[in-house]
Enzyme design. Structure first.
Site, PDB file in Angstrom:
ATOM      1  N   SER A 150     116.651 -25.493 -43.363  1.00 36.38           N
ATOM      2  CA  SER A 150     116.341 -25.424 -41.936  1.00 36.38           C
ATOM      3  C   SER A 150     116.467 -26.778 -41.269  1.00 36.38           C
ATOM      4  O   SER A 150     115.946 -27.784 -41.761  1.00 36.38           O
ATOM      5  CB  SER A 150     114.917 -24.897 -41.720  1.00 36.38           C
ATOM      6  OG  SER A 150     114.820 -23.550 -42.066  1.00 36.38           O
ATOM      7  N   HIS A 184     110.118 -25.652 -36.348  1.00 31.53           N
ATOM      8  CA  HIS A 184     109.248 -25.176 -37.429  1.00 31.53           C
ATOM      9  C   HIS A 184     109.270 -26.112 -38.644  1.00 31.53           C
ATOM     10  O   HIS A 184     108.462 -25.961 -39.563  1.00 31.53           O
ATOM     11  CB  HIS A 184     109.594 -23.735 -37.837  1.00 31.53           C
ATOM     12  CG  HIS A 184     110.837 -23.579 -38.671  1.00 31.53           C
ATOM     13  ND1 HIS A 184     112.029 -23.123 -38.150  1.00 31.53           N
ATOM     14  CD2 HIS A 184     111.071 -23.785 -39.981  1.00 31.53           C
ATOM     15  CE1 HIS A 184     112.945 -23.060 -39.100  1.00 31.53           C
ATOM     16  NE2 HIS A 184     112.384 -23.464 -40.224  1.00 31.53           N
ATOM     17  N   ASP A 238     112.920 -23.288 -31.039  1.00 35.86           N
ATOM     18  CA  ASP A 238     112.871 -23.801 -32.410  1.00 35.86           C
ATOM     19  C   ASP A 238     113.763 -25.037 -32.580  1.00 35.86           C
ATOM     20  O   ASP A 238     114.457 -25.181 -33.583  1.00 35.86           O
ATOM     21  CB  ASP A 238     113.272 -22.722 -33.413  1.00 35.86           C
ATOM     22  CG  ASP A 238     112.704 -22.994 -34.810  1.00 35.86           C
ATOM     23  OD1 ASP A 238     112.012 -24.018 -34.974  1.00 35.86           O
ATOM     24  OD2 ASP A 238     112.977 -22.191 -35.725  1.00 35.86           O
TER      25      ASP A 238
END
Length: 397
Positions: free
Chosen positions: A247, A136, A166
């Protein structure tokens, strides 16, 4: 004569007394000869300085602990990632402007493209420039810029990305680059110290250095609900502060080994920052996906199962005399499929698949994304109020 003798005796006694007084004073440190008092002061001052130096060394030594040493070792392999995506948007008034009459005045406003900038974190896993981050973060990017802690910037190539897990693999052209050591997420201890490094809110850009937060492993084996067709199983929970931009960064144990990839947080009350509920993908899963991405560029999940299922509710749980409403019930089995060949029947209650506990439909969908064609998986089921194990071989669809 007597008078002179008395005077001589008296003078001698006085001299003897003076000598004795001086001798006793020296012994009692009342008087010091040849600057002795100054020497003692100098010695005492030197001893005090030595003690201060020793105390400072001890303080410095205690500050340089295993956490600070780990950060020093790992930080050079952390990177900031900036991306540009081209996203397609649909005009909310599309149906209104779809009329040819309005298109004459406003043009075709059905869909339009827009350039969107984003950022995240990553970490170098090899000296020749392979980098791991989240899908992402960079999976849909048209341009990816990677910044190292020495200030160098590279255009990164998307080597492969997997939306379901992911996980994204990037590659930059470099030599002798610093890189992290990948650990073993099956060896995690709940409560052990962990360090999250990354690029929260783009702060990496201020000084080309990762932000460091410290916490502990709060829990393991956390099966979360799917988000945008991304499936998060067996996640590591930590209270090390993770925020937007973290992230893709590593979660590192106190030995400097990466045990997970920081991926998402839970928030509440409109708060967009960390509230102590951060989650990382286990590094063992990351390693498996990365090896497939290196080899093939994508993950092949093209296999069939051959059954339909439904989440168990309270009514179904009572009818089948189940202890809880966790699990799924099989509502249809298709002929000549892995489910039928594995002995699965309509009405079976599936509790586990290959050791993963099944809570509902979302969980079992997530679990099957962990497997590949050709694998044989074990299902724990309830049939006629008895627990059974059934094996099912997954075949290409």
């Amino acid at each position: 004569m007597n008078s002179r003798f008395k005077t001589l005796i008296t003078a001698s006694l006085i001299i003897i007394l003076l000598i004795a007084a001086v001798y006793l004073s020296a012994k009692l440190n009342i008087i010091s000869f040849s600057g002795g008092l100054d020497n003692d002061k100098n010695i005492a001052f030197a001893q005090l300085q030595d003690q201060k130096t020793k105390n400072n060394d001890e303080i410095t030594s205690s500050r340089r602990n295993i956490i600070t040493e780990t950060v020093k070792i790992v930080s050079p392999a952390i990177v900031g990632i900036n991306v540009i995506e081209i996203r397609e948007y649909k005009d909310p008034f599309f149906s209104f402007f779809d009329d040819p009459f309005f298109q004459r005045f406003f043009g075709d406003r059905g869909t339009y493209s827009q350039e969107v900038k984003g950022l995240g974190s990553g970490y170098i896993i090899s000296s020749d420039g392979y980098i791991i981050t989240n899908d992402h973060v960079a999976g849909n990017a048209t341009k990816i810029t990677v910044t190292l802690t020495d200030g160098r910037q590279f255009d990164a190539k998307l080597n492969g990305s997997d939306s379901a897990s992911d996980i994204c693999l990037l590659k930059i052209d470099g030599e002798d680059l610093p890189y992290v050591t990948l650990g073993n997420s099956d060896d995690i201890i709940i409560g052990e110290w962990v360090i999250a490094l990354g690029n929260p809110f783009g702060l990496f850009e201020l000084n080309d250095k990762p932000t460091v937060t410290v916490g502990v492993v709060s829990a393991t084996g956390m099966n979360l609900d799917a988000i945008n067709n991304r499936y998060y199983l067996n996640m590591i929970q930590t209270d090390a502060s993770i925020n937007g931009g973290n992230s893709g960064g590593p979660l590192v144990n106190s030995e400097g080994n990466v045990i997970g990839m920081n991926t998402l947080i839970f928030t509440s009350g409109g708060n967009t920052g960390s509230i102590g509920l951060g989650f990382a993908i286990p590094i063992n899963k990351v390693k498996r996906i990365v090896e497939e991405l290196k080899e093939k560029g994508s993950i092949d999940r093209n296999f069939e199962i051959g059954m339909r299922i439904q989440t168990i509710d309270e009514g179904i749980a009572q009818y089948y005399h189940l202890k809880s409403a966790k699990g799924v019930i099989v509502t249809k089995v298709y002929p000549n499929t892995p489910a039928e060949k594995g002995g699965i029947e309509v009405g079976d209650i599936i509790l586990e698949v290959e050791g993963y506990k099944i809570n509902n439909e979302n969980t079992i969908f997530s679990v099957f994304h962990e497997f590949r064609a050709g694998q044989t998986v074990t299902l724990k089921i309830i049939r006629d109020e008895k627990e059974l194990n059934k094996k099912m071989k997954l075949v290409k669809g």
